[in-house]
Design a protein around this motif. Sequence first.
Motif, PDB file in Angstrom:
ATOM      1  N   SER A 214       0.828  -1.210   0.000  1.00  0.00           N
ATOM      2  CA  SER A 214       0.000   0.000   0.000  1.00  0.00           C
ATOM      3  C   SER A 214       0.862   1.260   0.000  1.00  0.00           C
ATOM      4  O   SER A 214       0.524   2.259  -0.637  1.00  0.00           O
ATOM      5  CB  SER A 214      -0.928  -0.004   1.225  1.00  0.00           C
ATOM      6  N   ALA A 217       2.141   1.742  -3.514  1.00  0.00           N
ATOM      7  CA  ALA A 217       1.090   2.234  -4.390  1.00  0.00           C
ATOM      8  C   ALA A 217       0.820   3.719  -4.149  1.00  0.00           C
ATOM      9  O   ALA A 217       0.635   4.494  -5.091  1.00  0.00           O
ATOM     10  CB  ALA A 217      -0.187   1.415  -4.183  1.00  0.00           C
ATOM     11  N   ALA A 218       0.821   4.101  -2.866  1.00  0.00           N
ATOM     12  CA  ALA A 218       0.581   5.498  -2.534  1.00  0.00           C
ATOM     13  C   ALA A 218       1.705   6.392  -3.059  1.00  0.00           C
ATOM     14  O   ALA A 218       1.469   7.482  -3.584  1.00  0.00           O
ATOM     15  CB  ALA A 218       0.450   5.654  -1.013  1.00  0.00           C
ATOM     16  N   LYS A 220       3.630   5.754  -5.617  1.00  0.00           N
ATOM     17  CA  LYS A 220       3.545   5.793  -7.077  1.00  0.00           C
ATOM     18  C   LYS A 220       2.475   6.784  -7.537  1.00  0.00           C
ATOM     19  O   LYS A 220       2.682   7.554  -8.478  1.00  0.00           O
ATOM     20  CB  LYS A 220       3.229   4.392  -7.606  1.00  0.00           C
ATOM     21  N   ARG A 221       1.324   6.777  -6.840  1.00  0.00           N
ATOM     22  CA  ARG A 221       0.241   7.691  -7.211  1.00  0.00           C
ATOM     23  C   ARG A 221       0.649   9.132  -6.959  1.00  0.00           C
ATOM     24  O   ARG A 221       0.383  10.023  -7.768  1.00  0.00           O
ATOM     25  CB  ARG A 221      -1.036   7.346  -6.434  1.00  0.00           C
ATOM     26  N   ALA A 222       1.338   9.356  -5.836  1.00  0.00           N
ATOM     27  CA  ALA A 222       1.772  10.722  -5.514  1.00  0.00           C
ATOM     28  C   ALA A 222       2.725  11.250  -6.578  1.00  0.00           C
ATOM     29  O   ALA A 222       2.666  12.428  -6.962  1.00  0.00           O
ATOM     30  CB  ALA A 222       2.438  10.737  -4.141  1.00  0.00           C
ATOM     31  N   ARG A 224       2.774  10.384  -9.729  1.00  0.00           N
ATOM     32  CA  ARG A 224       2.012  10.649 -10.953  1.00  0.00           C
ATOM     33  C   ARG A 224       1.209  11.928 -10.814  1.00  0.00           C
ATOM     34  O   ARG A 224       1.055  12.689 -11.778  1.00  0.00           O
ATOM     35  CB  ARG A 224       1.104   9.466 -11.244  1.00  0.00           C
ATOM     36  N   GLU A 225       0.677  12.176  -9.601  1.00  0.00           N
ATOM     37  CA  GLU A 225      -0.054  13.421  -9.374  1.00  0.00           C
ATOM     38  C   GLU A 225       0.869  14.626  -9.510  1.00  0.00           C
ATOM     39  O   GLU A 225       0.525  15.632 -10.131  1.00  0.00           O
ATOM     40  CB  GLU A 225      -0.678  13.397  -7.980  1.00  0.00           C
ATOM     41  N   ILE A 230      -2.266  12.547 -13.482  1.00  0.00           N
ATOM     42  CA  ILE A 230      -3.607  12.229 -13.002  1.00  0.00           C
ATOM     43  C   ILE A 230      -4.038  13.346 -12.066  1.00  0.00           C
ATOM     44  O   ILE A 230      -3.192  14.058 -11.485  1.00  0.00           O
ATOM     45  CB  ILE A 230      -3.646  10.878 -12.252  1.00  0.00           C
ATOM     46  N   GLN A 233      -5.864  13.539  -5.738  1.00  0.00           N
ATOM     47  CA  GLN A 233      -6.914  12.828  -5.003  1.00  0.00           C
ATOM     48  C   GLN A 233      -7.299  13.606  -3.763  1.00  0.00           C
ATOM     49  O   GLN A 233      -6.436  14.127  -3.039  1.00  0.00           O
ATOM     50  CB  GLN A 233      -6.410  11.434  -4.617  1.00  0.00           C
TER      51      GLN A 233
END
Length: 253
Positions: A214, A217-218, A220-222, A224-225, A230, A233
């Motif tokens: 987790s 994943a967090a 990786k998303r950060a 990309r943001e 993206i 969030q």
Amino acid sequence: MTEPAPTSFRLAYVPGVTPTKWVRIWGERMPDVRLELIAVTAGDAVDLLRSGGADAGLVRLPIDRDGLSVIALYEETPVVVVPKDHLLTAADEMAAADLADEIVLHPHDDTLEWASRPGTAAQHRPDTTADAVELVAAGIGVLVVPQSLARLHHRKDLTYRTVTDAPVSPVALAWPAGTTTDLVEEFVGIVRGRSANSTRGRGGDEPAPKRTASQKAAAKRAAREEAGKIPAQRSGKAGKSAKGRSAPKRGRR
């Protein structure tokens, strides 16, 4: 008063041992500490270490370990050195028993430990392996040595073959006991294949703790943001509020 950090590390090595790979890694990890290579004969290596003439040494076993710390590194294959037109070259490898009819030279700097030496001993022992190789070229006899020494003393008129049941030649790292400095520990780590971040190396940092799935994943998303790939969030509370309540209706004017 704090002593200044050493600017060099002296590494002795015996004939046939090639420290090139470890020297390269040392240069990458320790650019501020020069590594000095000292070529030394197998017979003089131990005395050099005990006298403080080198910080550590790559040696061939067996040696007198008194006053030394020693760790084994690898073992070398034994080969017989013969003239290129010798009958023994008909096979790719052989047993020690195949040398029974040969004069087998035994130089004074030989480190192979035989339970029973094959063949017939020469009347006189050559002083060094290099001298013995010259005698092989002259047709005086044959010579069994670690493979790296056969390569070191290569001649166009000589070749070598593996002797499957001859004693192997262990190579080890040795240094004066009681003087295991940070630099010695660093070199030990290099020859043992430790990573640059190993805590046993000089100044090695503690490895970062492993992240959970987790957390990965967090992260990786950060990333990309942040790159704008993206939309950002919303936080958990804001999302819940927006989903759970509708916007207030405006009255008519």
